[in-house]
Design an enzyme around this catalytic site. Structure first.
Site, PDB file in Angstrom:
ATOM      1  CG  ASP A 124      -0.231   0.022   2.464  1.00  0.00           C
ATOM      2  OD1 ASP A 124       0.762  -1.262   3.103  1.00  0.00           O
ATOM      3  OD2 ASP A 124      -0.964   0.384   3.653  1.00  0.00           O
ATOM      4  CD  GLU A 141       2.529  -1.413   7.818  1.00  0.00           C
ATOM      5  OE1 GLU A 141       2.708  -1.523   9.350  1.00  0.00           O
ATOM      6  OE2 GLU A 141       3.324  -0.696   7.165  1.00  0.00           O
TER       7      GLU A 141
END
Ligand code: NI
Length: 391
Positions: A80, A139
């Site tokens: 991400d 995350e």
């Protein structure tokens, strides 16, 4: 301990590795929205003939079965990006999406793990066991790893290894210390309710601004006066929301903050202290309080044997001088969710280089990496898996 064929393979694909990283960098996706990244990872693995499945809502779990029986080691990369505006506007691979950027380097992790998978796959007949690949979403929310674990990412895994590129460390240094390496991350909200009124007539009111301010000042003593100075801990209040207008006494105040530490008893202690301070400060003024305390990620505690294995692999593969000691950080990492299921460790690969202007802090709009670190990371992933299965 290391495999020369893996080393050659990584070198052979170093241009492709950089190209993948640049592609991912230019097309960042935020947490839980990594649809295109997931598609890309999946199609890349399909092309290699590596068995895999997509997870919900995003993410990929893949596995290579070795030619010889053995254990299963998992390698993890996060995918991400962040809602940060990229300030490196002159790069050929600058983010194409306004307000979104790979400002933590997760693009590099995904690229490194794909190339590691490619090279391990080419050597799978000699592998003594299996390698699981976890491409995880989100995350940055602290919840992505847990979601992958829920969907079976760690089933049958004997050991788990992860990497974070690290701009605060010189390029190509590798650090993996035994014991605590990333702090636990908790988030709290404290709400105070007083009684609002006219700004000129305080005597009939209970001023939530005063109550909240008193709490912020007093709570500083929790770390400074009640915790062993040898035990790292942080209590930060990052947000205060109080009042509506200059001449209106506030009825409500809401405070948000985070707690970081390495050990569970310190964590329990701070949670309790926040309750006590909130309640008692509210009492002094006749207000009421409510505390909401959420534990988001546990501390990342590297298992000693695994950390030593990383150090040995790094020394053998890149030279003794590569092995670095980076002190633990109070930052958080949801990699801890995997460590709850199997022993393992989390390593840092340095990417800071003043000559290439890559020493900017993670999450900064000018964050970038020295791409020389990519091959180091990819090889470390692959050699660790090889070494763990072969030892
Ligand atoms: Ni990160």
């Amino acid at each position: 301990m290391i495999n020369e064929k893996i080393k050659k393979g990584i070198q052979q694909y170093s241009e492709e590795l950089t190209a993948i990283r640049r592609k991912l960098h230019s097309e960042p996706e935020l947490s839980w929205e990594e649809y295109e990244t997931t598609k890309f990872v999946s199609s890349y693995l399909t092309e290699l003939g590596i068995e895999h499945r997509k997870t919900e809502p995003t993410g990929v779990i893949a596995e290579i079965k070795g030619g010889k029986p053995g254990k299963t080691v998992a390698l993890r990369a996060d995918m991400d990006a962040l809602p940060v505006e990229e300030l490196n506007t002159d790069l050929p691979y600058t983010s194409k999406v306004k307000g979104k950027m790979h400002a933590c380097g997760h693009d590099t992790h995904t690229a490194m793990l794909l190339i590691a998978a490619k090279v391990l796959n080419e050597n799978k007949d000699e592998l003594q066991g299996n390698v699981r690949f976890i491409f995880q979403p989100a995350e940055e929310t602290g919840r992505g790893a847990g979601k992958m674990v829920e969907q079976g990412a760690m089933e049958g895994v004997d050991n788990v290894f992860g990497i974070h590129i690290w701009s605060q460390m010189p390029v190509n240094k590798v650090s993996c210390i035994a014991g605590p390496s990333f702090a636990s991350t908790d988030v709290f909200t404290v709400s105070f309710k007083g009684r609002g009124g006219h700004g000129a007539m305080p005597h009939g009111t209970i001023d939530a601004a005063v109550v909240a301010s008193s709490f912020v000042m007093n709570v500083q003593s929790v770390v400074s006066r009640t915790i062993d100075p040898q035990q790292p801990a942080v209590v930060t209040i990052g947000k205060m929301d109080v009042g509506t207008r200059f001449n209106v006494i506030a009825e409500n105040a809401v405070i948000e903050g985070t707690v970081r530490c390495f050990d569970a008893s310190t964590q329990d202690h701070i949670e309790k202290q926040l309750q006590i301070y909130a309640e008692n400060v509210a009492n002094i003024y006749g207000a009421t309080s409510k505390v909401d305390y959420q534990r988001v990620t546990h501390a990342v505690i590297n298992e000693e044997e695994s950390a030593k294995l990383v150090q040995r692999v790094a020394a053998e593969s890149f030279g003794e001088e590569t092995v670095y000691y980076e002190k633990p950080t109070m930052g958080g990492e949801d990699f801890s969710s995997y460590l709850e299921k199997a022993p393992g460790c989390f390593a840092l690969v340095g990417s800071g280089n003043p000559e290439k202007d890559t020493e900017w802090a993670h999450h900064h709009g000018k964050f970038n990496v020295d791409e020389d670190a990519l091959a180091t990371g990819a090889e470390l992933y692959a050699q660790y898996a090889w070494a763990y299965l072969t030892q």
